[in-house]
Design a protein around this motif. Structure first.
Motif, PDB file in Angstrom:
ATOM      1  N   PRO A   7    -123.828 -11.752 -34.562  1.00 42.35           N
ATOM      2  CA  PRO A   7    -122.934 -11.506 -33.637  1.00 42.35           C
ATOM      3  C   PRO A   7    -121.647 -12.362 -34.178  1.00 42.35           C
ATOM      4  N   PRO A   8    -120.325 -11.445 -33.739  1.00 43.97           N
ATOM      5  CA  PRO A   8    -119.124 -12.187 -34.178  1.00 43.97           C
ATOM      6  C   PRO A   8    -118.907 -13.774 -34.258  1.00 43.97           C
ATOM      7  N   GLU A   9    -119.437 -14.288 -33.036  1.00 47.53           N
ATOM      8  CA  GLU A   9    -119.193 -15.701 -32.736  1.00 47.53           C
ATOM      9  C   GLU A   9    -119.780 -16.556 -33.657  1.00 47.53           C
ATOM     10  N   ALA A  10    -120.982 -16.014 -34.382  1.00 46.78           N
ATOM     11  CA  ALA A  10    -121.683 -16.802 -35.486  1.00 46.78           C
ATOM     12  C   ALA A  10    -120.538 -17.011 -36.810  1.00 46.78           C
ATOM     13  N   VAL A  11    -119.672 -16.363 -36.842  1.00 50.21           N
ATOM     14  CA  VAL A  11    -118.855 -16.627 -38.057  1.00 50.21           C
ATOM     15  C   VAL A  11    -118.099 -18.084 -37.810  1.00 50.21           C
ATOM     16  N   MET A  12    -117.402 -17.996 -36.728  1.00 51.96           N
ATOM     17  CA  MET A  12    -116.654 -19.401 -36.408  1.00 51.96           C
ATOM     18  C   MET A  12    -117.632 -20.509 -36.343  1.00 51.96           C
ATOM     19  N   ALA A  13    -118.652 -20.406 -35.670  1.00 53.63           N
ATOM     20  CA  ALA A  13    -119.890 -21.397 -35.421  1.00 53.63           C
ATOM     21  C   ALA A  13    -120.113 -22.049 -36.832  1.00 53.63           C
ATOM     22  N   ALA A  14    -120.467 -21.171 -37.819  1.00 56.50           N
ATOM     23  CA  ALA A  14    -120.927 -21.441 -38.958  1.00 56.50           C
ATOM     24  C   ALA A  14    -119.910 -22.189 -39.797  1.00 56.50           C
ATOM     25  N   ALA A  15    -118.647 -21.819 -39.753  1.00 59.13           N
ATOM     26  CA  ALA A  15    -117.343 -22.350 -40.444  1.00 59.13           C
ATOM     27  C   ALA A  15    -117.291 -23.829 -39.800  1.00 59.13           C
ATOM     28  N   VAL A  16    -117.262 -23.886 -38.466  1.00 60.39           N
ATOM     29  CA  VAL A  16    -116.734 -25.340 -37.812  1.00 60.39           C
ATOM     30  C   VAL A  16    -118.021 -26.367 -37.910  1.00 60.39           C
ATOM     31  N   GLU A  17    -119.476 -25.694 -38.011  1.00 60.25           N
ATOM     32  CA  GLU A  17    -120.455 -26.611 -38.094  1.00 60.25           C
ATOM     33  C   GLU A  17    -120.539 -27.342 -39.600  1.00 60.25           C
TER      34      GLU A  17
END
Length: 101
Positions: free
Chosen positions: A18-28
């Protein structure tokens, strides 16, 4: 503590993410090494771009820049598990302005 910013172009999602996974991966990924002050998604020339601002522990100027570049590369690797990426920029806050590292 010196403040840095990464700007990473996103050119597409990998199947099943999902699109949200992109930012989540970056921040994590960045949070494993630094305090992430802010994150946002912008459109730059019609292309989605992740902008993350983070702090690097103060040591010496070139070492701080190297840490920021290494962390940005690590963040990009994490994002590439869920998305296709384009250009990556690393900037340092200096006297009220963002300058490329």
């Amino acid at each position: 503590m010196p403040s840095f910013q990464t700007r990473l172009k996103i050119t597409g999602l990998k199947p099943g993410n999902p699109p949200e996974a992109v930012m989540a991966a970056a921040v994590e990924a960045l949070e494993t090494r630094h305090h992430v002050e802010a994150n946002q998604l912008e459109l730059a020339g019609g292309v989605p771009q992740l902008n993350l601002r983070f702090l690097v522990e103060a040591t010496e100027y070139h070492g701080e820049n190297q840490q920021a570049r290494e962390s940005a590369a690590m963040m990009r690797d994490a994002v590439e598990r869920v998305a296709l990426t384009g250009s990556l920029m690393v900037l340092r806050r200096n006297r009220g302005r963002w300058a490329p590292v």
